[in-house]
Design a protein around this motif. Sequence first.
Motif, PDB file in Angstrom:
ATOM      1  N   LEU A  56       0.843  -1.188   0.000  1.00 11.59           N
ATOM      2  CA  LEU A  56       0.000   0.000   0.000  1.00 11.59           C
ATOM      3  C   LEU A  56       0.877   1.236   0.000  1.00 11.59           C
ATOM      4  O   LEU A  56       1.589   1.507   0.963  1.00 11.59           O
ATOM      5  CB  LEU A  56      -0.905  -0.010   1.237  1.00 11.59           C
ATOM      6  N   ARG A  57       0.867   1.964  -1.109  1.00 12.85           N
ATOM      7  CA  ARG A  57       1.638   3.207  -1.228  1.00 12.85           C
ATOM      8  C   ARG A  57       3.103   3.015  -0.838  1.00 12.85           C
ATOM      9  O   ARG A  57       3.700   3.841  -0.144  1.00 12.85           O
ATOM     10  CB  ARG A  57       1.008   4.314  -0.389  1.00 12.85           C
ATOM     11  N   GLY A  58       3.674   1.913  -1.245  1.00 12.47           N
ATOM     12  CA  GLY A  58       5.073   1.650  -0.969  1.00 12.47           C
ATOM     13  C   GLY A  58       5.355   1.068   0.395  1.00 12.47           C
ATOM     14  O   GLY A  58       6.512   0.830   0.742  1.00 12.47           O
ATOM     15  N   ALA A  59       4.304   0.842   1.197  1.00  9.60           N
ATOM     16  CA  ALA A  59       4.475   0.232   2.519  1.00  9.60           C
ATOM     17  C   ALA A  59       3.950  -1.202   2.495  1.00  9.60           C
ATOM     18  O   ALA A  59       3.061  -1.545   1.706  1.00  9.60           O
ATOM     19  CB  ALA A  59       3.740   1.034   3.580  1.00  9.60           C
ATOM     20  N   GLU A  60       4.503  -2.021   3.348  1.00 13.71           N
ATOM     21  CA  GLU A  60       4.035  -3.396   3.498  1.00 13.71           C
ATOM     22  C   GLU A  60       3.075  -3.453   4.686  1.00 13.71           C
ATOM     23  O   GLU A  60       3.428  -3.026   5.786  1.00 13.71           O
ATOM     24  CB  GLU A  60       5.211  -4.336   3.736  1.00 13.71           C
ATOM     25  N   ILE A  61       1.880  -3.968   4.455  1.00 13.38           N
ATOM     26  CA  ILE A  61       0.894  -4.144   5.518  1.00 13.38           C
ATOM     27  C   ILE A  61       0.736  -5.628   5.769  1.00 13.38           C
ATOM     28  O   ILE A  61       0.452  -6.397   4.842  1.00 13.38           O
ATOM     29  CB  ILE A  61      -0.481  -3.545   5.135  1.00 13.38           C
ATOM     30  N   ILE A  62       0.925  -6.049   7.005  1.00 19.20           N
ATOM     31  CA  ILE A  62       0.731  -7.455   7.381  1.00 19.20           C
ATOM     32  C   ILE A  62      -0.457  -7.529   8.332  1.00 19.20           C
ATOM     33  O   ILE A  62      -0.499  -6.832   9.351  1.00 19.20           O
ATOM     34  CB  ILE A  62       1.991  -8.045   8.044  1.00 19.20           C
ATOM     35  N   PHE A  63      -1.429  -8.359   7.966  1.00 21.18           N
ATOM     36  CA  PHE A  63      -2.617  -8.569   8.778  1.00 21.18           C
ATOM     37  C   PHE A  63      -2.479  -9.898   9.516  1.00 21.18           C
ATOM     38  O   PHE A  63      -2.134 -10.920   8.907  1.00 21.18           O
ATOM     39  CB  PHE A  63      -3.869  -8.600   7.903  1.00 21.18           C
ATOM     40  N   ALA A  64      -2.755  -9.889  10.814  1.00 15.95           N
ATOM     41  CA  ALA A  64      -2.596 -11.090  11.637  1.00 15.95           C
ATOM     42  C   ALA A  64      -3.865 -11.375  12.423  1.00 15.95           C
ATOM     43  O   ALA A  64      -4.395 -10.485  13.094  1.00 15.95           O
ATOM     44  CB  ALA A  64      -1.417 -10.935  12.595  1.00 15.95           C
ATOM     45  N   GLU A 124      -3.777   4.098   4.315  1.00 17.06           N
ATOM     46  CA  GLU A 124      -3.076   4.797   3.237  1.00 17.06           C
ATOM     47  C   GLU A 124      -2.333   6.010   3.781  1.00 17.06           C
ATOM     48  O   GLU A 124      -1.188   6.282   3.401  1.00 17.06           O
ATOM     49  CB  GLU A 124      -4.063   5.212   2.148  1.00 17.06           C
ATOM     50  N   GLN A 125      -2.964   6.752   4.680  1.00 16.57           N
ATOM     51  CA  GLN A 125      -2.294   7.891   5.294  1.00 16.57           C
ATOM     52  C   GLN A 125      -1.128   7.442   6.169  1.00 16.57           C
ATOM     53  O   GLN A 125      -0.062   8.053   6.174  1.00 16.57           O
ATOM     54  CB  GLN A 125      -3.280   8.702   6.122  1.00 16.57           C
ATOM     55  N   LEU A 126      -1.344   6.373   6.926  1.00 13.63           N
ATOM     56  CA  LEU A 126      -0.271   5.846   7.770  1.00 13.63           C
ATOM     57  C   LEU A 126       0.914   5.401   6.933  1.00 13.63           C
ATOM     58  O   LEU A 126       2.076   5.605   7.305  1.00 13.63           O
ATOM     59  CB  LEU A 126      -0.788   4.679   8.618  1.00 13.63           C
ATOM     60  N   ALA A 127       0.632   4.765   5.797  1.00 15.44           N
ATOM     61  CA  ALA A 127       1.707   4.312   4.920  1.00 15.44           C
ATOM     62  C   ALA A 127       2.531   5.479   4.414  1.00 15.44           C
ATOM     63  O   ALA A 127       3.760   5.409   4.313  1.00 15.44           O
ATOM     64  CB  ALA A 127       1.120   3.532   3.747  1.00 15.44           C
ATOM     65  N   ASP A 128       1.876   6.608   4.137  1.00 12.58           N
ATOM     66  CA  ASP A 128       2.584   7.798   3.665  1.00 12.58           C
ATOM     67  C   ASP A 128       3.451   8.416   4.760  1.00 12.58           C
ATOM     68  O   ASP A 128       4.503   8.978   4.467  1.00 12.58           O
ATOM     69  CB  ASP A 128       1.581   8.859   3.193  1.00 12.58           C
TER      70      ASP A 128
END
Length: 247
Positions: free
Chosen positions: A39-47, A237-241
């Motif tokens: 997401l927007r260049g960030a990796e999101i891992i859901f657990a 998305e904002q957090l990723a930015d």
Amino acid sequence: MSRIIVTASTRMELSELLVATSASALPGGGHLPLHRADLRGAEIIFALTGLGKVNAASAATLLCERYAPDLMVNTGCGGAFAGSGLTVGDLAVADSECLADEGVQTPTGWRGLDLIGIPVYEGRGERLFNRIPLDLEVARRALDCAMTGGFKAVMGPFLTVSTCSGTARQGEELLRRFPGVCENMEGAAVAQVALMYGIPCLEVRGISNMVEDRDLSRWELKRALGEVQRFLAGHLEQLADKTPGTP
């Protein structure tokens, strides 16, 4: 690349986020079901951690050790306390967490862990007993984002319990011990582990019910989880930015 980990106790609490972010299964989690999204260049891992403090703490520890995230996000549903300003379907953002039923039952009433004198966390000049601080800047940013996005949201202390309050009387008892706006079963465990690893932690929950005499006909679990996941889909998305490490 920055990395954000999102934890929840049940599949319902993550299902809409997995679809919204086009997340795919991530192998290697052992007993822990994991999904991954870019997401927007960030990796999101859901657990998917499972219910309760033990499951949440063991999962958070594994995730911190294996993936070293830049931010931990804990989500799901919760019950709102009377006087919190929250109603069913609203969002609650934690400014702190509390191990609200860990302590000592004395002849003169319940007392917190400070009576024992052994902190659950000691470091960085702090000795913490029941209350676990969260990152206030991260929490305030989430609250601002929610209100700007048209969500009704309240920020305040959360109380984590092993036994949910199924009566108004029990809710009143918890509030006599500690101030709080929202009750849940995992948040303090995730917050404590994140603190130990020096990782900022955000907790946002959708209100599925009020803390009152238990009446499932008044609960709106689907609505609560829909609202909080709809919010987080945009806020991630904002957090990723803004998360360090994002290009």
